[in-house]
Design a protein around this motif. Structure first.
Motif, PDB file in Angstrom:
ATOM      1  N   LEU A  41      30.246  27.976 -50.064  1.00  0.00           N
ATOM      2  CA  LEU A  41      30.626  27.309 -51.311  1.00  0.00           C
ATOM      3  C   LEU A  41      30.049  28.033 -52.524  1.00  0.00           C
ATOM      4  N   ALA A  42      28.808  28.477 -52.415  1.00  0.00           N
ATOM      5  CA  ALA A  42      28.169  29.178 -53.528  1.00  0.00           C
ATOM      6  C   ALA A  42      28.850  30.512 -53.810  1.00  0.00           C
ATOM      7  N   SER A  43      29.286  31.210 -52.769  1.00  0.00           N
ATOM      8  CA  SER A  43      29.939  32.508 -52.967  1.00  0.00           C
ATOM      9  C   SER A  43      31.286  32.374 -53.666  1.00  0.00           C
ATOM     10  N   ARG A  44      31.851  31.183 -53.665  1.00  0.00           N
ATOM     11  CA  ARG A  44      33.118  30.932 -54.346  1.00  0.00           C
ATOM     12  C   ARG A  44      32.930  30.246 -55.696  1.00  0.00           C
ATOM     13  N   GLY A  45      31.672  30.166 -56.154  1.00  0.00           N
ATOM     14  CA  GLY A  45      31.382  29.598 -57.462  1.00  0.00           C
ATOM     15  C   GLY A  45      31.469  28.083 -57.529  1.00  0.00           C
ATOM     16  N   LEU A  46      31.411  27.411 -56.378  1.00  0.00           N
ATOM     17  CA  LEU A  46      31.535  25.958 -56.363  1.00  0.00           C
ATOM     18  C   LEU A  46      30.187  25.250 -56.427  1.00  0.00           C
ATOM     19  N   LEU A  47      29.082  25.994 -56.313  1.00  0.00           N
ATOM     20  CA  LEU A  47      27.741  25.427 -56.412  1.00  0.00           C
ATOM     21  C   LEU A  47      26.921  26.240 -57.400  1.00  0.00           C
ATOM     22  N   THR A  48      25.981  25.578 -58.064  1.00  0.00           N
ATOM     23  CA  THR A  48      25.060  26.288 -58.943  1.00  0.00           C
ATOM     24  C   THR A  48      23.978  26.944 -58.088  1.00  0.00           C
ATOM     25  N   GLU A  49      23.200  27.819 -58.698  1.00  0.00           N
ATOM     26  CA  GLU A  49      22.105  28.481 -57.987  1.00  0.00           C
ATOM     27  C   GLU A  49      21.079  27.456 -57.507  1.00  0.00           C
ATOM     28  N   ALA A  50      20.785  26.459 -58.352  1.00  0.00           N
ATOM     29  CA  ALA A  50      19.805  25.428 -57.967  1.00  0.00           C
ATOM     30  C   ALA A  50      20.320  24.617 -56.780  1.00  0.00           C
ATOM     31  N   GLN A  51      21.595  24.282 -56.776  1.00  0.00           N
ATOM     32  CA  GLN A  51      22.169  23.535 -55.655  1.00  0.00           C
ATOM     33  C   GLN A  51      22.110  24.352 -54.373  1.00  0.00           C
ATOM     34  N   CYS A  52      22.420  25.624 -54.479  1.00  0.00           N
ATOM     35  CA  CYS A  52      22.394  26.507 -53.312  1.00  0.00           C
ATOM     36  C   CYS A  52      20.978  26.622 -52.756  1.00  0.00           C
ATOM     37  N   ARG A  53      20.012  26.840 -53.626  1.00  0.00           N
ATOM     38  CA  ARG A  53      18.621  26.967 -53.173  1.00  0.00           C
ATOM     39  C   ARG A  53      18.130  25.674 -52.547  1.00  0.00           C
ATOM     40  N   ALA A  54      18.496  24.529 -53.139  1.00  0.00           N
ATOM     41  CA  ALA A  54      18.068  23.238 -52.583  1.00  0.00           C
ATOM     42  C   ALA A  54      18.674  23.024 -51.200  1.00  0.00           C
ATOM     43  N   GLY A  55      19.946  23.370 -51.035  1.00  0.00           N
ATOM     44  CA  GLY A  55      20.588  23.235 -49.731  1.00  0.00           C
ATOM     45  C   GLY A  55      19.944  24.125 -48.685  1.00  0.00           C
ATOM     46  N   VAL A 110      17.466  11.756 -51.548  1.00  0.00           N
ATOM     47  CA  VAL A 110      18.907  11.873 -51.774  1.00  0.00           C
ATOM     48  C   VAL A 110      19.559  10.498 -51.742  1.00  0.00           C
ATOM     49  N   GLY A 111      19.124   9.654 -50.845  1.00  0.00           N
ATOM     50  CA  GLY A 111      19.674   8.301 -50.757  1.00  0.00           C
ATOM     51  C   GLY A 111      20.542   8.140 -49.527  1.00  0.00           C
ATOM     52  N   PRO A 112      20.732   6.884 -49.092  1.00  0.00           N
ATOM     53  CA  PRO A 112      21.444   6.638 -47.838  1.00  0.00           C
ATOM     54  C   PRO A 112      22.918   7.029 -47.873  1.00  0.00           C
ATOM     55  N   GLY A 113      23.584   6.921 -48.986  1.00  0.00           N
ATOM     56  CA  GLY A 113      25.004   7.267 -49.030  1.00  0.00           C
ATOM     57  C   GLY A 113      25.268   8.755 -49.054  1.00  0.00           C
ATOM     58  N   LEU A 114      24.328   9.513 -49.616  1.00  0.00           N
ATOM     59  CA  LEU A 114      24.514  10.954 -49.761  1.00  0.00           C
ATOM     60  C   LEU A 114      23.837  11.761 -48.646  1.00  0.00           C
ATOM     61  N   ALA A 115      22.904  11.149 -47.950  1.00  0.00           N
ATOM     62  CA  ALA A 115      22.184  11.862 -46.892  1.00  0.00           C
ATOM     63  C   ALA A 115      23.115  12.241 -45.741  1.00  0.00           C
ATOM     64  N   ASP A 116      24.149  11.430 -45.509  1.00  0.00           N
ATOM     65  CA  ASP A 116      25.073  11.718 -44.402  1.00  0.00           C
ATOM     66  C   ASP A 116      25.779  13.051 -44.580  1.00  0.00           C
ATOM     67  N   ILE A 117      26.294  13.293 -45.787  1.00  0.00           N
ATOM     68  CA  ILE A 117      27.020  14.557 -45.994  1.00  0.00           C
ATOM     69  C   ILE A 117      26.047  15.727 -46.016  1.00  0.00           C
ATOM     70  N   CYS A 118      24.824  15.510 -46.506  1.00  0.00           N
ATOM     71  CA  CYS A 118      23.813  16.581 -46.468  1.00  0.00           C
ATOM     72  C   CYS A 118      23.554  17.001 -45.032  1.00  0.00           C
ATOM     73  N   TRP A 119      23.319  16.029 -44.165  1.00  0.00           N
ATOM     74  CA  TRP A 119      23.015  16.369 -42.783  1.00  0.00           C
ATOM     75  C   TRP A 119      24.202  17.062 -42.126  1.00  0.00           C
ATOM     76  N   ARG A 120      25.391  16.526 -42.307  1.00  0.00           N
ATOM     77  CA  ARG A 120      26.565  17.101 -41.638  1.00  0.00           C
ATOM     78  C   ARG A 120      26.861  18.520 -42.098  1.00  0.00           C
ATOM     79  N   VAL A 121      26.852  18.750 -43.412  1.00  0.00           N
ATOM     80  CA  VAL A 121      27.255  20.063 -43.936  1.00  0.00           C
ATOM     81  C   VAL A 121      26.109  21.054 -43.898  1.00  0.00           C
ATOM     82  N   ILE A 122      24.937  20.668 -44.393  1.00  0.00           N
ATOM     83  CA  ILE A 122      23.831  21.624 -44.522  1.00  0.00           C
ATOM     84  C   ILE A 122      23.139  21.866 -43.186  1.00  0.00           C
TER      85      ILE A 122
END
Length: 160
Positions: A41-55, A110-122
């Motif tokens: 996602l980052a290589s296609r410009g869809l994430l910021t540098e901070a988002q990429c590093r956090a992931g 991150v919170g209960p609603g957002l943690a699911d997608i973090c775990w699945r994708v990252i």
């Protein structure tokens, strides 16, 4: 093959020996960025540098904590020999415990609603379309939700 060194994602708390102060030798890991959905996602410009590093920090904590499912027997779980080097195993255990604490703290932040997608994708390396389908979300909603989750992760890790 596109590869990059994962040294910029390290944090001062990621030291091998918590008893020592200052920088310590750490191993360098080369990875194929095509294998990481965050890097893709980052290589296609869809994430910021901070988002990429956090992931990548969350993924590093997940892997360092040893939370992934194992396919084979763990040969390193044997009791340490009565020779020199036993302290290094204890240091590795402390690093694993610290990584587990950071990982669980990050998902809590991150919170209960957002943690699911973090775990699945990252962590699990699932694509966004597969994560949307698995979570029962509408198509094309995953990128937006993942972006929000990565913003919260960046605040937690202090990279944004």
């Amino acid at each position: 093959m596109i590869a990059r060194q994962l040294t910029d994602c390290l944090h001062p708390d990621d030291r091998i020996d918590p008893g020592k102060s200052g920088p310590q030798a750490m191993r360098r890991v080369t990875m194929n960025v095509a294998e990481s959905p965050v890097q893709w996602l980052a290589s296609r410009g869809l994430l910021t540098e901070a988002q990429c590093r956090a992931g990548e920090r969350l993924r590093a904590d997940y892997e360092r904590a040893g939370l992934a499912a194992r396919v084979t027997m763990r040969w390193d779980a044997a009791p340490p020999a009565k020779v020199r080097g036993g302290a290094r195993a204890a240091d590795a255990s402390l690093a694993r415990i610290d990584a587990q604490r950071r990982f669980h703290g990050a998902l809590e932040a991150v919170g209960p609603g957002l943690a699911d997608i973090c775990w699945r994708v990252i962590c699990a390396g699932e694509g966004i379309a597969g994560a949307e389908k698995g979570l029962g979300w509408p198509a094309r909603s995953g990128k937006l939700v993942l972006g929000l989750a990565l913003d919260r992760l960046a605040r937690f890790y202090g990279v944004g």
